[in-house]
Design an enzyme around this catalytic site. Sequence first.
Site, mmCIF file in Angstrom:
data_model
loop_
_atom_site.group_PDB
_atom_site.id
_atom_site.type_symbol
_atom_site.label_atom_id
_atom_site.label_comp_id
_atom_site.label_asym_id
_atom_site.label_seq_id
_atom_site.Cartn_x
_atom_site.Cartn_y
_atom_site.Cartn_z
ATOM 1 N N ASP A 76 0.865 -1.175 0.000
ATOM 2 C CA ASP A 76 0.000 0.000 0.000
ATOM 3 C C ASP A 76 0.904 1.228 0.000
ATOM 4 O O ASP A 76 1.617 1.479 0.978
ATOM 5 C CB ASP A 76 -0.883 -0.032 1.254
ATOM 6 C CG ASP A 76 -1.905 1.097 1.293
ATOM 7 O OD1 ASP A 76 -1.730 2.083 0.559
ATOM 8 O OD2 ASP A 76 -2.867 0.996 2.078
ATOM 9 N N ASN A 103 0.795 5.507 -10.595
ATOM 10 C CA ASN A 103 -0.591 5.415 -11.042
ATOM 11 C C ASN A 103 -1.591 5.263 -9.906
ATOM 12 O O ASN A 103 -2.756 5.612 -10.058
ATOM 13 C CB ASN A 103 -0.718 4.225 -12.005
ATOM 14 C CG ASN A 103 -2.155 3.859 -12.282
ATOM 15 O OD1 ASN A 103 -2.867 4.551 -13.005
ATOM 16 N ND2 ASN A 103 -2.612 2.761 -11.676
ATOM 17 N N TYR A 169 -10.731 15.357 -4.065
ATOM 18 C CA TYR A 169 -10.049 14.715 -5.193
ATOM 19 C C TYR A 169 -9.335 15.752 -6.055
ATOM 20 O O TYR A 169 -8.171 15.566 -6.435
ATOM 21 C CB TYR A 169 -11.043 13.922 -6.031
ATOM 22 C CG TYR A 169 -10.398 13.211 -7.189
ATOM 23 C CD1 TYR A 169 -9.494 12.161 -6.973
ATOM 24 C CD2 TYR A 169 -10.662 13.587 -8.512
ATOM 25 C CE1 TYR A 169 -8.876 11.518 -8.034
ATOM 26 C CE2 TYR A 169 -10.053 12.941 -9.574
ATOM 27 C CZ TYR A 169 -9.159 11.907 -9.331
ATOM 28 O OH TYR A 169 -8.550 11.259 -10.388
ATOM 29 N N LYS A 173 -5.270 16.129 -6.922
ATOM 30 C CA LYS A 173 -4.709 16.126 -8.273
ATOM 31 C C LYS A 173 -4.051 17.461 -8.616
ATOM 32 O O LYS A 173 -3.104 17.502 -9.407
ATOM 33 C CB LYS A 173 -5.782 15.754 -9.291
ATOM 34 C CG LYS A 173 -6.197 14.293 -9.202
ATOM 35 C CD LYS A 173 -5.006 13.341 -9.368
ATOM 36 C CE LYS A 173 -5.400 11.885 -9.346
ATOM 37 N NZ LYS A 173 -4.233 10.985 -9.549
ATOM 38 N N VAL A 202 -12.420 8.111 -17.993
ATOM 39 C CA VAL A 202 -11.903 6.790 -18.328
ATOM 40 C C VAL A 202 -12.785 5.760 -17.627
ATOM 41 O O VAL A 202 -12.947 5.817 -16.408
ATOM 42 C CB VAL A 202 -10.446 6.602 -17.857
ATOM 43 C CG1 VAL A 202 -9.897 5.271 -18.363
ATOM 44 C CG2 VAL A 202 -9.569 7.751 -18.306
#
Length: 270
Positions: A76, A103, A169, A173, A202
């Site tokens: 992790d 990723n 989020y 980012k 995606v």
Amino acid sequence: MSVFNASRLVGKTVLVTGASSGIGAATAVLFAKAGSNVILVARRADALKAVSEACITAHKESGLQQGGKFAIVQMDVSKKDQVATLWDKVPQDLRNVDILVNNAGYVLGLDRVGEIADADIEGMFATNVLGLISMTQLLIKDFKARKAGHVINLGSIAGREAYAGGSIYTATKHAVNAFTGSLMRELVDTPIRVTELQPGMVETEFSVVRFRGDKAKADKVYEGLQPLTAEDMAEEIVWAASRPPHVNIAEVLVLPVNQASATLNFRPGK
């Protein structure tokens, strides 16, 4: 000039985090097809095993004689103690990593500020930001010592523009974007390359995780348009990694044709 080929990746060693599914899994398989060695890192051991087997198959089908070494590391990235012991779990002959693909990351919910659970906030930052930084710090010293290497970070369109219901989020980012930009500037006097790929919509497990396993809600996100696939993004990552050594793909925003911003899209139906 030539059509895109991945010959520069033959025999290279690539470490991919979040490799158990989605973009990470597709990227690992495509690097395997290109003749690379791949270290697959993620939390889910069973899923990693399946991806590793797909890598073995892809490499065999490529017919390439170099590369083809694969290692599974159950880890992790949000746990600093686990990151610190990464090399204890990696075979000696794969420890000279050439390409790091950061990723691993996720999003939970569409809750508004004031209603967001502390655990969700801490979890997203721990993985999306601190985990990415920890992995980069671990490898960058070796890259500098060898005067070679490539850091590829998975950002998002959410790192370029905020939207309601995505405060945490988008904040993570935006942090990835800032960290990547600073890293590139710090390494300008080295041959080390730094890339950020920023996907839009995606269709992977991403929305299923966001809606805490509610597949029906997740499917609604992509209803009526053709989103990107994990394989689409894998191609962008491998393409960026395969450029000539003097070429650095610094930042790429990748959208499906019917998406123009984080919140603006057209759904022509099927």
